[in-house]
Design a protein around this motif. Structure first.
Motif, PDB file in Angstrom:
ATOM      1  N   ARG A  52      31.227  43.745  36.203  1.00 35.69           N
ATOM      2  CA  ARG A  52      32.033  42.749  35.503  1.00 35.69           C
ATOM      3  C   ARG A  52      31.497  41.346  35.762  1.00 35.69           C
ATOM      4  NH1 ARG A  52      36.139  46.395  37.211  1.00 35.69           N
ATOM      5  NH2 ARG A  52      36.491  45.203  39.101  1.00 35.69           N
ATOM      6  N   ASP A  78      32.763  39.519  39.065  1.00 27.86           N
ATOM      7  CA  ASP A  78      32.138  40.059  40.281  1.00 27.86           C
ATOM      8  C   ASP A  78      30.691  39.609  40.398  1.00 27.86           C
ATOM      9  OD1 ASP A  78      34.489  41.348  40.894  1.00 27.86           O
ATOM     10  OD2 ASP A  78      33.887  43.244  39.978  1.00 27.86           O
ATOM     11  N   TYR A 127      39.576  43.748  32.666  1.00 29.72           N
ATOM     12  CA  TYR A 127      40.241  44.689  33.570  1.00 29.72           C
ATOM     13  C   TYR A 127      41.314  45.488  32.859  1.00 29.72           C
ATOM     14  CZ  TYR A 127      42.633  46.387  37.781  1.00 29.72           C
ATOM     15  OH  TYR A 127      43.206  47.179  38.745  1.00 29.72           O
ATOM     16  N   LYS A 170      46.587  42.103  32.989  1.00 29.51           N
ATOM     17  CA  LYS A 170      46.143  40.798  33.470  1.00 29.51           C
ATOM     18  C   LYS A 170      46.411  39.679  32.472  1.00 29.51           C
ATOM     19  CE  LYS A 170      42.430  40.963  36.896  1.00 29.51           C
ATOM     20  NZ  LYS A 170      41.046  40.521  37.147  1.00 29.51           N
ATOM     21  N   SER A 202      39.879  36.268  34.866  1.00 32.10           N
ATOM     22  CA  SER A 202      38.808  37.005  34.202  1.00 32.10           C
ATOM     23  C   SER A 202      37.476  36.335  34.478  1.00 32.10           C
ATOM     24  CB  SER A 202      39.062  37.061  32.690  1.00 32.10           C
ATOM     25  OG  SER A 202      38.908  35.763  32.118  1.00 32.10           O
ATOM     26  N   THR A 231      47.144  41.720  39.769  1.00 32.68           N
ATOM     27  CA  THR A 231      46.150  42.142  40.742  1.00 32.68           C
ATOM     28  C   THR A 231      46.255  41.336  42.032  1.00 32.68           C
ATOM     29  OG1 THR A 231      44.566  40.682  39.661  1.00 32.68           O
ATOM     30  CG2 THR A 231      44.495  42.997  39.050  1.00 32.68           C
ATOM     31  N   SER A 247      39.698  37.544  44.246  1.00 34.60           N
ATOM     32  CA  SER A 247      38.956  36.498  43.532  1.00 34.60           C
ATOM     33  C   SER A 247      39.160  35.121  44.143  1.00 34.60           C
ATOM     34  CB  SER A 247      39.382  36.478  42.055  1.00 34.60           C
ATOM     35  OG  SER A 247      40.782  36.314  41.934  1.00 34.60           O
ATOM     36  N   ARG A 284      46.290  48.605  35.392  1.00 37.20           N
ATOM     37  CA  ARG A 284      45.606  48.008  34.230  1.00 37.20           C
ATOM     38  C   ARG A 284      46.561  47.737  33.074  1.00 37.20           C
ATOM     39  NH1 ARG A 284      40.018  48.186  34.843  1.00 37.20           N
ATOM     40  NH2 ARG A 284      39.339  49.438  36.602  1.00 37.20           N
TER      41      ARG A 284
END
Length: 297
Positions: A1, A4, A172, A176, A248, A268, A273, A295
């Motif tokens: 992603r 990440d 995700y 979200k 995101s 989440t 993050s 999700r």
């Protein structure tokens, strides 16, 4: 992603500095390389899933492969390419494909949530690589800077007028995502109170969501006809004054370019993050069922 990948850039830079006399190449999804255009620390890469690149990786004979992802694909690709030393987190059965495995943080049999920037940097420490920078960073090429200027002109942004980009999607999953109607309300307020020019950023599979917001706002929001590739996302984000979105990848592109952002944090675990970024304001409401990591809600 995307997020990440960007949160791994401090680790990439640490490896570059430590292995200064050796080539540093990445093996990643093809589209992600658009984010790294202009980065001087990168010596090239191999597109994941591309047979020609896999053969090239074998012929280049890297001596060390560092696996940042948690899937089995990374260590499997490095093993098949004949890389003699393969280092990564020893999660599940994939550790048999690694020559050196770092245990992932666990408690009572469950993996603990860890800030991903630190999660990746810990692999560097495991290799004896000193860590200095802990903040994700990306560079804009002159061509991307020029594209950003053209982008503002295309949208008709006037001198002193703020350009705000909304990023209403999240790869995700829909849990979200803040409601489309709420994004439309924010856009209306930005136009009415700040005379802002508002644009939408969206990715593949998010066309319906983007179309819904555009339908609610008509001419008050600019929306590209098709999802932009990551190189264009990078250039457009670098030209913006503010990015408003979910937790995101777009949030992390803004952070890596030093663009202020407002993040609507969903269900989440927020620690994943989290990293130092004073230009990012996170809005999150505590609820009894969160963080759930589901999700869909």
């Amino acid at each position: 992603r995307v997020g990440d990948f960007i949160m791994a850039t401090p680790a990439f830079r640490a490896l570059r500095q430590f292995f200064a006399d050796e080539p540093l190449r990445l093996c990643a999804k093809p589209g992600l390389f658009r984010l790294l255009e202009g980065e001087r620390w990168l010596d090239g890469g191999y597109a994941r899933g591309n047979r020609a690149d896999w053969r090239r990786m074998r012929s280049d004979r890297p001596r060390l492969g560092v696996v940042f992802t948690n899937s089995w694909r990374g260590p499997a690709a490095f093993w098949l390419a004949g890389i003699p030393e393969r280092v990564g987190y020893g999660r599940g059965a994939r550790k048999v494909l690694l020559t050196r495995a770092l245990p992932a943080p666990r408690k009572d049999g469950k993996y603990l949530p860890v800030a991903m920037v630190e999660y990746y940097l810990e692999l560097c420490r495991f290799l004896g690589v000193p860590v200095a920078l802990r903040t994700p960073a990306l560079s804009l090429t002159p061509a991307q800077q020029e594209e950003g200027r053209r982008f503002r002109q295309t949208l008709g942004v006037q001198e002193g007028q703020p350009l705000v980009l909304l990023a209403p999607g999240a790869g995700y999953g829909p849990a979200k995502c803040w409601p489309a109607e709420s994004y439309a309300t924010v856009a209306e307020l930005l136009v009415a109170r700040r005379s802002a020019r508002v644009g939408l950023l969206y990715g593949p599979g998010e066309e319906e969501l983007a179309g819904k917001i555009r339908g609610l706002l008509a001419e008050r929001v600019w929306c590209p006809e098709t999802p932009p590739d990551l190189g264009r996302v990078k250039a457009w984000t670098g030209a913006a004054d503010l990015v408003v979105g979910n937790d995101s990848g777009y949030r992390h592109v803004a952070a890596a370019l030093g663009i202020p952002s407002v993040t609507l944090m969903g269900p989440t675990e927020p620690i994943w993050s989290t990293y130092e970024n004073p230009a990012d304001r996170v809005l999150r409401k505590e609820v009894p069922c969160g963080p759930c990591m589901e999700r869909t809600c």
